[in-house]
Motif scaffolding. Structure first.
Motif, PDB file in Angstrom:
ATOM      1  N   UNK A 325       0.856  -1.183   0.000  1.00  0.00           N
ATOM      2  CA  UNK A 325       0.000   0.000   0.000  1.00  0.00           C
ATOM      3  C   UNK A 325       0.892   1.232   0.000  1.00  0.00           C
ATOM      4  N   UNK A 326       0.437   2.289  -0.628  1.00  0.00           N
ATOM      5  CA  UNK A 326       1.243   3.510  -0.692  1.00  0.00           C
ATOM      6  C   UNK A 326       1.261   4.196   0.671  1.00  0.00           C
ATOM      7  N   UNK A 327       2.318   4.950   0.922  1.00  0.00           N
ATOM      8  CA  UNK A 327       2.417   5.702   2.179  1.00  0.00           C
ATOM      9  C   UNK A 327       1.241   6.651   2.358  1.00  0.00           C
ATOM     10  N   UNK A 328       0.836   7.278   1.243  1.00  0.00           N
ATOM     11  CA  UNK A 328      -0.238   8.272   1.300  1.00  0.00           C
ATOM     12  C   UNK A 328      -1.545   7.629   1.764  1.00  0.00           C
ATOM     13  N   UNK A 329      -1.921   6.495   1.161  1.00  0.00           N
ATOM     14  CA  UNK A 329      -3.154   5.810   1.554  1.00  0.00           C
ATOM     15  C   UNK A 329      -3.035   5.259   2.972  1.00  0.00           C
ATOM     16  N   UNK A 330      -1.860   4.692   3.278  1.00  0.00           N
ATOM     17  CA  UNK A 330      -1.636   4.113   4.596  1.00  0.00           C
ATOM     18  C   UNK A 330      -1.887   5.159   5.690  1.00  0.00           C
ATOM     19  N   UNK A 331      -1.273   6.315   5.536  1.00  0.00           N
ATOM     20  CA  UNK A 331      -1.397   7.357   6.556  1.00  0.00           C
ATOM     21  C   UNK A 331      -2.812   7.926   6.632  1.00  0.00           C
ATOM     22  N   UNK A 332      -3.490   7.967   5.479  1.00  0.00           N
ATOM     23  CA  UNK A 332      -4.876   8.458   5.468  1.00  0.00           C
ATOM     24  C   UNK A 332      -5.796   7.496   6.221  1.00  0.00           C
ATOM     25  N   UNK A 333      -5.623   6.201   5.987  1.00  0.00           N
ATOM     26  CA  UNK A 333      -6.467   5.206   6.650  1.00  0.00           C
ATOM     27  C   UNK A 333      -6.133   5.078   8.131  1.00  0.00           C
ATOM     28  N   UNK A 346      -1.464  11.551  16.175  1.00  0.00           N
ATOM     29  CA  UNK A 346      -1.393  11.570  14.714  1.00  0.00           C
ATOM     30  C   UNK A 346      -0.651  10.309  14.251  1.00  0.00           C
ATOM     31  N   UNK A 347      -1.418   9.292  13.856  1.00  0.00           N
ATOM     32  CA  UNK A 347      -0.807   8.025  13.457  1.00  0.00           C
ATOM     33  C   UNK A 347      -0.278   8.090  12.035  1.00  0.00           C
ATOM     34  N   UNK A 348       0.955   7.677  11.857  1.00  0.00           N
ATOM     35  CA  UNK A 348       1.558   7.492  10.534  1.00  0.00           C
ATOM     36  C   UNK A 348       2.270   6.151  10.549  1.00  0.00           C
ATOM     37  N   UNK A 349       2.709   5.718   9.381  1.00  0.00           N
ATOM     38  CA  UNK A 349       3.420   4.448   9.299  1.00  0.00           C
ATOM     39  C   UNK A 349       4.666   4.471  10.187  1.00  0.00           C
TER      40      UNK A 349
END
Length: 406
Positions: A325-333, A346-349
């Motif tokens: 999965x892309x970083x962008x989608x991962x962080x959005x979800x 603020x959750x990020x990968x």
């Protein structure tokens, strides 16, 4: 393969009908023209088949001998540069031959420095030793430097030895307040520091090649603003792990996130893992074994039960160990998952990587040296950043001291 062809510039013939002889040097689909310092009449050049026929005139024999020696000089100088770097710069070769370069160390411009380093770095990327994203940052650094020189000094390039403290100061100011990227003006402090670190690294590469005497960016004293890493507590980690999620995409993102929480792998490293990275030791312990794409440093991690559960869940469903999965989608979800689980962070990968370093390992008494090795850090100072935020560890250690003084 190096190729040298001699030709005359008829348009530059003098009043006696003699035209200068040039050498056209070809290498790796690039070419450059260098004057031989010799000249000959247009008629004699044609009648002698470009001095290839048997020569009778003494003057033409001397010219032919001079051209032969010049070609040998070209090949000799090329071989010297080839030993330093197979991707020989014909621009540098020309300067060496024409005598405009006093020494190799004085001949190279700052954009040539970046080009040499980036060409070398691309080979490492192609070999799988470094990440393509790191190369993009070096290319971006080169573009920013080019834009700065055009705007600030109205020049296309500058000799590396001419870079002084004023140049570096003006570059920092330009990056911080004037540079533009994707519609945004100015770059934050930490990114500016990292860009100038890229220039330092490129110059150090050329110092190793004996093309530079010293690093002109060593005068820069900028520092990173260190911020506390965001990580999950054990209670928050348990909350995410035990939460029932019926939406498939969020359930998949939750598993990917937890996988990184229990392995410490960065997004690019986690996405590239396959069954080839799984190894079993003599004691029966299962390991994940790989090199970090960013630094090419070994990062081997024992497979914990939660990690094994996720690997089995997705076994045979995709090429890698976990879904891509892309970083962008991962962080959005992950924002949605934080809301569902009632986590006000603020959750990020990368929060998963920080959680591995703090809660999963350091927080459970794993020695910092071992944590550093598992995370693929180049030095332990990077890992110490995580140790600073663990107040619970400090309290646990001080309770032992308190017991002694009771």
């Amino acid at each position: 393969m190096l190729k040298v062809i001699f030709y005359i510039k008829a348009q530059k013939a003098n009043k006696n009908g003699e035209a200068p002889i040039f050498a056209r040097i070809n290498y790796m689909a690039k070419e450059v023209a260098v004057s031989s310092g010799k000249s000959i009449s247009l008629d004699r050049w044609s009648q002698t088949n470009k001095l290839r026929n048997v020569l009778k005139l003494e003057k033409e024999k001397v010219i032919k001998h001079g051209l032969d020696n010049f070609q040998l000089a070209i090949e000799k100088k090329f071989n010297e540069l080839f030993k330093i770097d197979p991707d020989v710069s014909l621009f540098l070769l020309k300067k060496e031959l024409s005598g405009k370069a006093k020494t190799k160390k004085e001949a190279i411009t700052i954009l040539e420095v970046m080009e040499r380093h980036n060409t070398y770095f691309k080979k490492k990327v192609d070999a799988g030793d470094r990440a393509a994203a790191s190369l993009q940052k070096y290319e971006r650094a080169k573009d920013l430097l080019n834009n700065f020189m055009k705007k600030q000094y109205r020049i296309n390039d500058i000799d590396s030895t001419e870079i002084n403290s004023a140049f570096v100061h003006n570059l920092e100011e330009y990056l911080t307040y004037e540079s533009t990227f994707k519609g945004r003006k100015g770059i934050k402090n930490n990114s500016v520091v990292k860009y100038i670190k890229n220039y330092k690294t490129a110059c150090n590469h050329c110092i190793k090649l004996d093309l530079l005497e010293k690093n002109p960016f060593n005068i820069y004293q900028g520092r990173l603003n260190v911020k506390d890493a965001v990580f999950l507590s054990q209670e928050e980690l348990n909350r995410i792990e035990s939460k029932k999620i019926s939406i498939e995409r969020l359930d998949k993102v939750r598993d990917i996130f937890l996988f990184s929480c229990y392995t410490g792998y960065a997004p690019v490293d986690a996405s590239n893992l396959t069954h080839d990275n799984i190894s079993t030791a003599n004691n029966g312990q299962t390991w994940l074994m790989t090199n970090r794409a960013k630094t090419s440093i070994r990062a081997n991690v024992p497979v914990l039960p939660p990690t094994l559960h996720i690997i089995k869940k997705y076994d045979g469903k995709q090429e890698g160990l976990i879904p891509r999965i892309s970083n962008q989608k991962m962080n959005a979800y992950l924002k949605e998952i934080a809301d569902i689980c009632g986590i006000d962070k603020h959750l990020t990968w990368y929060v998963a990587r920080h959680t591995f370093a703090t809660t999963v390992t350091l927080g459970n008494g794993v020695r910092i040296e071992n944590v550093s090795a598992m995370m693929g850090h180049t030095n332990i100072k990077q890992t110490q950043h995580y140790a600073k935020v663990l107040d619970q560890n400090v309290m646990d250690d001080m309770l032992k001291v308190m017991e002694r003084y009771k």
